[in-house]
Design an enzyme around this catalytic site. Structure first.
Site, PDB file in Angstrom:
ATOM      1  N   HIS B 213      28.753  58.375  -3.684  1.00  7.75           N
ATOM      2  CA  HIS B 213      27.150  58.703  -3.755  1.00  7.75           C
ATOM      3  C   HIS B 213      26.763  59.992  -2.919  1.00  7.75           C
ATOM      4  O   HIS B 213      25.607  60.565  -3.099  1.00  7.75           O
ATOM      5  CB  HIS B 213      26.479  57.813  -2.953  1.00  7.75           C
ATOM      6  CG  HIS B 213      26.272  56.361  -3.662  1.00  7.75           C
ATOM      7  ND1 HIS B 213      25.055  55.677  -3.828  1.00  7.75           N
ATOM      8  CD2 HIS B 213      27.492  55.793  -4.063  1.00  7.75           C
ATOM      9  CE1 HIS B 213      25.393  54.564  -4.638  1.00  7.75           C
ATOM     10  NE2 HIS B 213      26.368  54.458  -4.795  1.00  7.75           N
ATOM     11  N   SER B 217      27.822  60.064  -9.665  1.00  6.26           N
ATOM     12  CA  SER B 217      29.007  60.040 -10.651  1.00  6.26           C
ATOM     13  C   SER B 217      29.136  61.353 -11.258  1.00  6.26           C
ATOM     14  O   SER B 217      28.157  61.996 -11.675  1.00  6.26           O
ATOM     15  CB  SER B 217      28.541  58.902 -11.589  1.00  6.26           C
ATOM     16  OG  SER B 217      28.417  57.571 -11.016  1.00  6.26           O
ATOM     17  N   LYS B 241      23.366  47.590 -17.825  1.00  5.89           N
ATOM     18  CA  LYS B 241      24.575  48.029 -18.536  1.00  5.89           C
ATOM     19  C   LYS B 241      25.884  47.268 -17.882  1.00  5.89           C
ATOM     20  O   LYS B 241      26.658  46.995 -18.421  1.00  5.89           O
ATOM     21  CB  LYS B 241      24.672  49.492 -18.539  1.00  5.89           C
ATOM     22  CG  LYS B 241      25.640  50.020 -19.454  1.00  5.89           C
ATOM     23  CD  LYS B 241      25.536  51.525 -19.906  1.00  5.89           C
ATOM     24  CE  LYS B 241      26.423  52.045 -20.694  1.00  5.89           C
ATOM     25  NZ  LYS B 241      26.713  53.479 -21.218  1.00  5.89           N
ATOM     26  N   ASP B 242      25.850  47.380 -16.568  1.00  2.05           N
ATOM     27  CA  ASP B 242      27.093  46.935 -15.604  1.00  2.05           C
ATOM     28  C   ASP B 242      26.884  45.238 -16.038  1.00  2.05           C
ATOM     29  O   ASP B 242      28.160  44.863 -16.101  1.00  2.05           O
ATOM     30  CB  ASP B 242      26.912  47.099 -14.329  1.00  2.05           C
ATOM     31  CG  ASP B 242      27.591  48.414 -14.002  1.00  2.05           C
ATOM     32  OD1 ASP B 242      28.238  49.251 -14.832  1.00  2.05           O
ATOM     33  OD2 ASP B 242      27.127  48.895 -12.823  1.00  2.05           O
ATOM     34  N   GLU B 285      55.932  41.839 -11.975  1.00  2.00           N
ATOM     35  CA  GLU B 285      54.898  41.760 -12.811  1.00  2.00           C
ATOM     36  C   GLU B 285      54.379  42.971 -13.628  1.00  2.00           C
ATOM     37  O   GLU B 285      54.864  44.311 -13.257  1.00  2.00           O
ATOM     38  CB  GLU B 285      53.482  41.585 -11.918  1.00  2.00           C
ATOM     39  CG  GLU B 285      53.622  40.278 -10.957  1.00  2.00           C
ATOM     40  CD  GLU B 285      53.272  39.110 -11.917  1.00  2.00           C
ATOM     41  OE1 GLU B 285      53.891  38.655 -12.657  1.00  2.00           O
ATOM     42  OE2 GLU B 285      51.992  38.707 -11.576  1.00  2.00           O
TER      43      GLU B 285
END
Lengths: 257, 417
Positions: B213, B217, B241-242, B285
């Site tokens: 922040h 972004s 959108k998220d 894994e």
């Protein structure tokens, strides 16, 4: 370019999802796996209760001579379609150790539905001593503990054959075309007509092997039916959520353009 | 920060004394965000969601799990069979772990492609790499807890790596194990740490977001927002959108949990741990496979361990290896080719990590390992100097408003700063 990178990502995700199972399948090398048609396969898969009951009978009369199934309790047999009285009766046929009593002694008593199905041996050492030094594995999870579990188990049980001349089979070992390395310490368990079914189902080697495979898959994954049932509902619900949130997103963003 | 923006008097009263609402408002509502973020920018919030899912299901599992070598495997089976919906909780935990890594890997490659690690976001990137390291440690220890064959032998192989350290290696391994082999003390401390580390991750995630922040972004074009015309408020545009991304994520996760719950696991882990019997192939894994391939590519144990850790450490200094002022690969045609080569290289490493270390696989592992390091240590520094980049658009809103045709005419090279 933009679309291409998206495609790459999608294929990456799909590739990652598929990769491990392929890798495991590739591990088996030159063994023969028969692909069975199982009622429990696919998103709507279910257990064939009649086959489970027959498979349990095979377990009791054949497998249980050497193999335990420690994570099953008699109460779990309700899933096979037995009612409470029947389960009580099945349990009562077994004896389990209980105690100590008021005198500090352990004692044997008929099993109750809450008891685990007793193991044929007291411990691994006794199991080995009775099986030429080989340890018969517990069958509770065997259908999940082998790659392609059900197909493998079925193929293993019908896979006994004469060894090719190039292979020397040592004493106490047997030749099986489904077993990795082909030399297995377990003698052929099923020859056909090993059990008598009350429902008249075929007692061929393949029929019995199929029934016991059904039973072992249930033993390893007893919650599969409820899992898939919830899964269908969850996927249906989430699909609607995806569609709605997509149009909600379009609507909110519409005023930007 | 003005408390007047809240109409509810209770909220106003609290916010005046404890400005949590202002903080939330600043973080998720009013926060100006570049208007041109594509769906690659969904994976940060998805990673956050994955962490929450892991912590919540993990806490419930811990209520029913027994960290003792004689009971761990059995207690997991009791969760699967006798705990109400225990199978669901465990399958979510198992599969969400894999999804967490899928999401984070996409998130990392997003950062690599769009140059999100470049000034002034170096610390943001480094904190991300710290989260990745913590995730790997947490996942490794979590995989040990069911105490199946792969749990035990995976733990044995990985902890044994530390014995490669000269002089003190053996002592370190004994210290890690709490004994002379992987045993009950090892399981207990792994359980304790597996419970602790997700909260450390959550802490670093907070720092990651604070650092994010500070400058906001990055975006697909990689140039800074020049003013309000380039940004939109986080809410409702990116919250919705998220939410769409979350819906797709949950749909895929549900598909795995309900229909292929064991596809990403190894069947050997349904066999109880047996220190007397080594599995034919010990494989970690899937999300560790690229690093496992690098480890095995080196014939020397210490060299392999060092190289494996270097594969992650090199990410820490990435902002100083790639000195090109242009962030986004969209304007770096040569870098873009090498980016995709690196991507293919990493997939190939993952594939090779799952193969036995013999024959052609060893050769290929060495080639792909060498390429991985060449990309970061040689190609990126050289590209920073020699690459001819494409002209940058003047601002974010320019290409957004007038599409592509416009910016090809603008023959200027604006610095990304």
């Amino acid at each position: 370019m933009f679309i291409r990178s998206k495609l790459c990502l999608v294929s990456l995700v799909i590739g990652m999802l598929c990769a491990p199972s392929q890798l495991i399948a590739a591990g088996g090398a030159d063994v023969n796996l028969e692909k069975g048609k199982w009622s429990f396969s696919g998103p709507f898969g279910f257990f064939d209760k009649a086959a489970l009951q027959r498979g349990f009978q095979v377990y009791r009369e054949v497998c249980a001579g050497c193999h335990g199934i420690d994570y099953l309790a008699f109460r779990n047999l309700g899933d096979l379609g037995y009612n409470a009285a029947e389960i009580k009766a099945i349990a009562a046929e077994y004896e389990v150790m209980d105690g100590p009593d008021d005198d500090g002694e352990m004692f044997m008593r008929p099993a109750r539905p809450a008891d685990q199905i007793p193991n044929p041996y007291r411990n691994d050492n006794e199991a080995r001593a009775n099986n030429n030094g080989a340890l018969p594995p517990d069958l509770s999870l065997i259908a999940k503990a082998r790659a392609n579990g059900p197909d493998y188990l079925y193929s293993l049980m019908i896979g006994y054959e004469d060894a090719p001349e190039t292979t020397e089979v040592p004493d106490g070992m047997y030749y099986n075309n489904a077993y990795p390395g082909h030399l297995i310490a377990m003698p052929q368990p099923i020859y056909g007509d090993d059990v008598e079914y009350s429902d008249g189902a075929p007692t061929t080697t393949a029929g019995i092997a199929s029934d016991v495979t059904n039973f072992l898959m249930w033993a390893a994954e007893p919650k599969m039916e409820v899992r898939k049932r919830i899964g269908v509902a969850a996927v249906f619900f989430l699909s609607i959520f995806v569609i709605m949130s997509y149009f909600a997103k379009r609507r909110v963003w519409a005023d930007l353009h | 920060m003005s408390a007047e923006k809240f109409s509810n008097p209770v909220v106003r009263w609290i916010d005046h004394r404890l400005p949590v609402f202002s903080m939330l408002d600043h973080t998720a509502n009013d926060y100006p965000t570049p208007k041109n973020l594509n769906y690659m920018w969904n994976f940060g919030s998805l990673a956050g969601l994955s962490l929450v899912i892991m912590i919540v299901t993990g806490i419930v599992l811990a209520m029913n799990y027994t960290a003792h070598v004689d009971h761990a495997f059995e207690s997991v089976e009791r969760i699967m069979r006798d705990v109400n919906h225990g199978w669901l909780i465990r399958y979510i935990h198992m599969n969400a772990a894999s999804f967490f890594f899928i999401v984070v890997y996409i998130h990392i490659f997003r950062g690599l492609y769009y140059g999100s690690y470049k000034a002034p976001r170096e610390l943001l990137w480094i904190l991300g790499v710290v989260i990745f390291l913590l995730m790997m440690a947490t996942a490794f220890m979590g995989y040990v807890l069911p105490w199946g064959q792969m749990s035990f032998w995976g733990a044995t192989v990985i902890t044994n790596l530390f014995s490669a350290i000269p002089f003190v290696g053996e002592s370190i391994v004994t210290f890690l194990w709490g004994g002379f082999s992987v045993d009950n003390p090892t399981l207990n401390r792994f359980f304790s740490l597996h419970y602790l580390m997700p909260f450390l991750i959550a802490g670093v995630v907070v720092l990651h977001i604070v650092a994010l922040h500070r400058f906001g972004s990055n975006n697909p074009i990689g140039i800074d927002a020049k003013g309000p015309q380039d940004t939109i408020s986080f809410h409702p545009y990116y919250t919705i959108k998220d939410m769409f991304g979350v819906a797709v994520f949950l749909l895929l996760l549900a598909g795995a949990v309900f229909f292929f719950p064991n596809a990403m696991g190894h069947p050997d882990n349904y066999i109880p741990a047996n220190p007397m019997q080594t599995p034919a192939h010990i494989v970690p894994e899937w999300y560790f496979l690229p690093f496992y391939a690098i480890l095995r590519a080196v014939p020397d144990k210490l060299g392999g361990v060092l190289l494996m850790f270097s594969a992650i450490l090199v990410l820490f200094i990435l902002p100083w290896l790639d000195r090109s002022p242009i962030r986004s690969a969209r304007f770096r045609p040569v870098f873009r080719i090498f980016f995709w080569l690196l991507f293919v290289d990493c997939i190939a490493l993952g594939y090779l990590g799952a193969k036995p270390a013999e024959g052609i696989y060893v050769v290929l592992s060495r080639v792909t390992t060498a390429w991985y390091f060449m990309h970061f240590l040689i190609i990126l520094p050289l590209l920073s100097v020699f690459e001819t980049t494409k002209p940058l658009p003047k601002s974010i809103s320019e290409p957004v408003l007038s599409a592509r045709s416009h910016n090809t005419g603008v023959g200027q090279m604006a610095p990304a700063e």
